[in-house]
Motif scaffolding. Structure first.
Motif, mmCIF file in Angstrom:
data_model
loop_
_atom_site.group_PDB
_atom_site.id
_atom_site.type_symbol
_atom_site.label_atom_id
_atom_site.label_comp_id
_atom_site.label_asym_id
_atom_site.label_seq_id
_atom_site.Cartn_x
_atom_site.Cartn_y
_atom_site.Cartn_z
ATOM 1 N N THR A 297 32.772 49.102 40.490
ATOM 2 C CA THR A 297 32.875 48.364 40.433
ATOM 3 C C THR A 297 32.923 46.926 41.331
ATOM 4 O OG1 THR A 297 35.156 48.315 40.684
ATOM 5 C CG2 THR A 297 35.046 49.109 38.222
ATOM 6 N N LEU A 298 32.383 47.255 42.305
ATOM 7 C CA LEU A 298 31.926 46.501 43.168
ATOM 8 C C LEU A 298 30.863 45.506 42.833
ATOM 9 C CD1 LEU A 298 32.662 47.692 46.704
ATOM 10 C CD2 LEU A 298 34.166 46.414 45.471
ATOM 11 N N ASP B 244 33.327 35.587 34.263
ATOM 12 C CA ASP B 244 32.301 34.702 34.399
ATOM 13 C C ASP B 244 32.245 33.739 33.302
ATOM 14 O OD1 ASP B 244 30.827 37.521 35.896
ATOM 15 O OD2 ASP B 244 30.899 37.858 33.886
ATOM 16 N N GLU C 104 30.438 43.659 40.283
ATOM 17 C CA GLU C 104 30.467 42.348 39.666
ATOM 18 C C GLU C 104 31.841 41.730 40.632
ATOM 19 O OE1 GLU C 104 30.571 42.258 36.435
ATOM 20 O OE2 GLU C 104 29.631 44.578 35.855
ATOM 21 N N ASP C 105 31.346 42.073 41.478
ATOM 22 C CA ASP C 105 32.268 41.292 42.906
ATOM 23 C C ASP C 105 30.354 40.533 43.508
ATOM 24 O OD1 ASP C 105 34.276 41.625 41.431
ATOM 25 O OD2 ASP C 105 34.805 43.025 43.187
ATOM 26 N N ARG D 64 36.328 37.791 37.711
ATOM 27 C CA ARG D 64 34.646 38.611 37.471
ATOM 28 C C ARG D 64 34.798 37.933 35.906
ATOM 29 N NH1 ARG D 64 36.386 45.344 38.198
ATOM 30 N NH2 ARG D 64 35.761 44.983 40.742
#
Lengths: 637, 637
Positions: free
Chosen positions: B555-556, A526, B558-559, A524
């Protein structure tokens, strides 16, 4: 009075919540045969004298002489420039305590100046004492008056502990008493925009036993978080005033303010027996490490408000990573280590010390970074004071250099602690440790050499005694021997514990294997996707332009990629005892366009080369040029 | 007088260096059947009325009434708040010119107020006219007095061109004459910290033919770059004052200032026949596109100084990409297009219009972004005005909303140009174009539909006439037919040129193939390494949290990683007519640590899913949540 038997910074009382206790000031001695000892000596011979010079050159002392009527010059520098004086005083005090010499006159003279400058009621702030008297206490959000009082108090505590002199302590107590009178339970419900006075007041309580100081620190902490400070320039999160600390779910706002607040919270928690508050501080500090901390231990992703960013927002080029935030993190970690005994806090002290903090000072000890980026690009505009290409000798906001000086002068006090059972060694450096009647000689060239030898030079009582040695979290292979025999012992909580009856001459050898390591970031993050960093032991490495062979210089620095098909090797260098020899490919990007179709057209194999990586903390000590900690990984071609 | 035969913004004189010339204001009409026409109507019915309301609510008009003695309220808002009034006036003027209706009273009333507020010598600045008279012209670095004069002038030029009214022009000329008197060759050698007056004075010269205005613009340009403005808060690069523009090797400093300066430089260059200066502007603008521009056309990587960063420093999360900088880039590109006829400048106008500019306005036309990031993280702190999670209805520094209003009200004037041979169409939108005696009906649902049909509804002279149609640089497959027959014609300088004798009813059909495209960045753009972006036609797409199925929310987001093993497909949506259906894998990162050994331990395959990407310019119109333009590419597993 000799203060050598008093402790160093942040010393909980016997009744505090504490797993470990600091050793007396004189317990640890570091020698110049080791890196930390050399840093302390450099601080004594270069950084601290430089700071003292600057106080004259920049007008900080003249500001105080305006108050005493000995100067009619204009006020100069930031409105909180007194704190540069106080931090330098604190550094001088610890240095006197460490080696005895050199700065006693400075300490005495400036203490006398402060005594003379102090108002009858205890007020002391040269910005507000001459032509801004009517503005005193009117702008607590930005005035830094209590912040300044806090640094005065810390200097006074250090002076007393290290030299036995109570001269500065008198000044500090008068100011502290004014704070209690004016802003105590019978006074106004206000807080300062910059935390600092909380930890200082607890330290003053620890030294004096005067309960109102502790109560005032606790009160200051509890009053914060109710938006009393208003919006300011950056909103209430900036100064951690949008919600009570206990309710906060993450670190936020100005990174230095946040760390100083956490340090104060731990101090208040342990002295008042507030386990909930201690847990809050642990939770928030851990959250910062999990989402908002650079590989160097630096904190603060944003230049605009010197603040933490969002979770995983960790740009290496625009890392703010203020030196004072790193020092603040070190201070908080030390307090949590004492409170809990958990090695993870000592791990963090080590990481931030060798990287985020150490990198801020030039090898000559006379120039400093305020912000500590992990990347500098070709074509970098270094014209701004917040993004210089090289360290500067001073700053318009000069908080960092004297903060470094006071930390370095007291660095030995953080190396080891004691508890009822024995001694815990947290930071390894050549020197000696005295504790509980035992004396140990520590020989090591850590962090360059992986071996640490501890020899018992004097044994204490007849019974068993525990020597606990931290195994850093970066270490995957720790070997321990006693008197030549390998000892099999599992690490507990990050410490190898040797509980035995010791005799003089006993020799413990700890070997912490230090291969070059390749480190990745959470996906995460980035900003460093597709890149890795290099480290060895506690030291983060970087590529710097000055190490490139001439045929790879210029903008090609931007095109280096790590070639994982070849091994990393260790090397030596003149600037750094240990370098990492990094196999790279020079990316051949014929398409110069900023954006292009994906997948890009075929590119060449790239030119193979090997370039040395140096410790990050040594960057920017040669010609100004680009640097990077995170190195792109060459794709399989 | 009817201004319909006068041109729109930035109209070079006949003697200027110019490859193309603007069409008269009434030449292009856009219909609400097309996106650009709908934007213009939304501007007229929502944004512009909203701006007019805000001038009352926020006190901008009251500030002026303080000057006329009609209010004794305190001054409110930024010290350059008059410019919000001027830009809104300019928008109203263009809108009156476009549709005739609705804003004449506002224009007349405010012009009368300005006439009344203006000092006898021509000075007009409500911040400095009441209780700060002694500070007039004393702080040109930050006072914005000339900047404000420039926006007044532009409003006046627009009012004259669009409505024929000279009322505001009188006010503007008096101020301009004061500038010439006070700061002309016989006056002080000073420049304003914020460029703007240069382009305004050239426009005033164009309208009036009064040479001293042009000379003053040139003088202002030439005086800049000699450090007359001092250090300010961010050093001389901030306001492009560290070196003469002609010597600059890259764009630098505050992005809006830089673009406004470039626009002024082009204006001065073409009117004075200064080919060298024109080349300088081209070089710097091209440099910006090559190293310092976001995929959206946005510019400015740094929040602290609203400035350009180093080359390739283009963080998507901390993109500042100020709306006004995007508008400034559009203005500069337009001027360079007129001067050179090079399609690359129209390409840039299109890119920044559909992305960097369009994204700043909410679908309802009443809320705006000031900064336009390309990524918003889960856990984003949207409490700062410079990083809100959703568009705000107004800003303490309200430069952007009225700037959008004036651009949108004049948007049709940028769609096409003329030259001696015929017509050039740069921006495609449903509507009609009249030029050189020819009338064309344009039917298209561009940028959603790839087909553009142009029908000759009236033919001009009997001889041949050239219709030039821009083939955008993003297009890899342009097909052209005339009256149903495919025409083979090579694009020249980015334009397909049809030179023929036309008759009414002739029908040209241009098809610009619009598959979903995957775009990569130059590998030196560290911030998006390992990621790609999606685009279709001129429109950049993004993933937004609101489009995720519930089981992938939180938050997924972000994945998510792009799964290149499956194809992209086009879809439709309620918010966007065309979406891109994006195959993703949800990364399964069991190791939550921020830093970890490389290579990381084995991870699972990730859950496969398909999520729609929407046009970037439509983000943040639903529930606040994370968004990203650059999507990590799933590694081969």
């Amino acid at each position: 009075m000799n203060g050598a038997h008093l402790p160093g910074p942040a010393a909980p009382t016997p009744s505090a919540l504490a797993a470990l206790h600091p050793l007396p000031l004189a317990a640890v001695r570091l020698t110049p045969d080791g890196l930390l000892g050399r840093w302390q000596d450099r601080n004594a011979t270069a950084t601290l004298p430089h700071c003292i010079d600057q106080l004259d050159v920049q007008g900080n002392l003249t500001n105080l002489r305006r108050v005493t009527g000995d100067s009619d010059a204009e006020y100069r520098n930031m409105w909180f420039a007194d704190t540069d004086v106080y931090k330098t005083l604190e550094a001088a005090a610890w240095e006197i305590g460490r080696t005895g010499g050199g700065f006693a006159e400075f300490l005495t003279d400036v203490a006398a100046l402060l005594e003379k400058a102090q108002d009858a009621d205890g007020y002391l702030d040269s910005y507000y004492q001459v032509d801004r008297r009517e503005q005193q206490w009117t702008d607590l959000g930005f005035s830094h008056e209590m912040y300044s009082a806090g640094h005065l108090i810390q200097a006074a505590v250090a002076a007393y502990r290290a030299t036995g002199s109570a001269q500065l302590l008198g000044v500090a107590r008068r100011f502290a008493d004014l704070l209690v009178t004016r802003f105590g339970p019978a006074g106004a419900d206000v807080v300062d925009g910059h935390p600092e006075v909380e930890t200082a007041l607890v330290e003053l309580y620890r030294l004096t036993g005067h309960e109102p100081y502790l109560a005032q620190a606790k009160r200051s902490l509890e009053l914060r978080g109710h938006r009393r400070l208003g919006e300011g320039r950056f909103g209430p999160r900036y100064w951690q005033d949008d919600q009570p600390l206990r309710d906060a779910r993450e670190v936020m706002g100005h990174a230095v303010r946040q760390q100083y607040l956490l340090a104060g919270a731990v101090d208040v928690a342990v002295e008042t027996g507030d386990a909930g508050l201690l847990a809050t501080a642990e939770r928030l500090f851990t959250e910062a490490l999990a989402h908002k901390t650079y590989l160097t231990g630096g904190q603060g992703s944003r230049h605009k408000d010197e603040g933490f960013g969002d979770p995983y927002e960790l740009p290496p080029d625009r890392a703010y990573a203020e030196t004072c935030a790193a020092i603040g993190s070190f201070h908080t970690a030390w307090r949590l280590l004492l409170a809990t005994g958990h090695a993870k806090y000592a791990d963090e002290m080590e990481r931030v010390l060798y990287n985020g903090i150490a990198g801020s000072t030039a090898v000559d000890g006379r120039a400093f970074f305020y912000s500590n980026p992990l990347q500098l690009r070709t074509g970098h505009d270094g014209s701004h004071e917040d993004t210089p290409s090289q360290r500067l000798s001073w700053y318009s906001c000069a908080c960092c250099p004297p903060n470094l000086a006071r930390l370095m002068a007291s660095l030995h006090t953080y190396a080891a602690t004691g508890d009822d059972d024995g001694l815990q060694v947290h930071l390894y450096a050549d020197g000696s440790i005295t504790a509980g009647g035992y004396q140990l000689a520590v020989r090591t060239d850590y962090p360059w050499d992986e071996r640490i030898t501890l020899t018992v030079t004097a044994a204490g009582g007849p019974g068993p005694w525990t020597l606990a040695l931290r195994v850093p979290s970066w270490c995957r292979d720790a070997r321990l021997s006693v008197n030549g025999s390998v000892v099999r012992t599992g690490a507990q909580e990050g410490y190898l514990r040797l509980n035995r009856t010791w005799k003089a001459g006993d020799r413990v050898e700890l070997t912490l294997a230090m291969p070059a390591r390749i480190v990745a970031a959470h996906p995460r993050v980035d900003a460093v996707r597709g890149s890795v960093a290099l480290a060895r032991g506690p030291v983060v490495y970087c590529l710097e332009h000055a190490d490139l062979p001439p045929h790879l210089s210029g903008t090609l620095f931007e095109d280096l990629e790590l070639d994982l098909s070849r091994p990393l090797e260790l090397g030596t260098g003149t600037l750094a005892p240990v370098t990492i020899r990094v196999p790279v490919l020079v990316r051949d990007d014929a398409d110069g366009s900023l954006y292009r179709p994906y997948p890009p057209s075929a590119v060449g194999d790239g030119r193979a080369a090997t370039v040395p990586a140096i410790p990050y903390f040594l960057w920017a000590n040669r010609a100004a040029g680009p640097m990077r900690v995170w190195i792109p990984v060459a794709a399989t071609r």
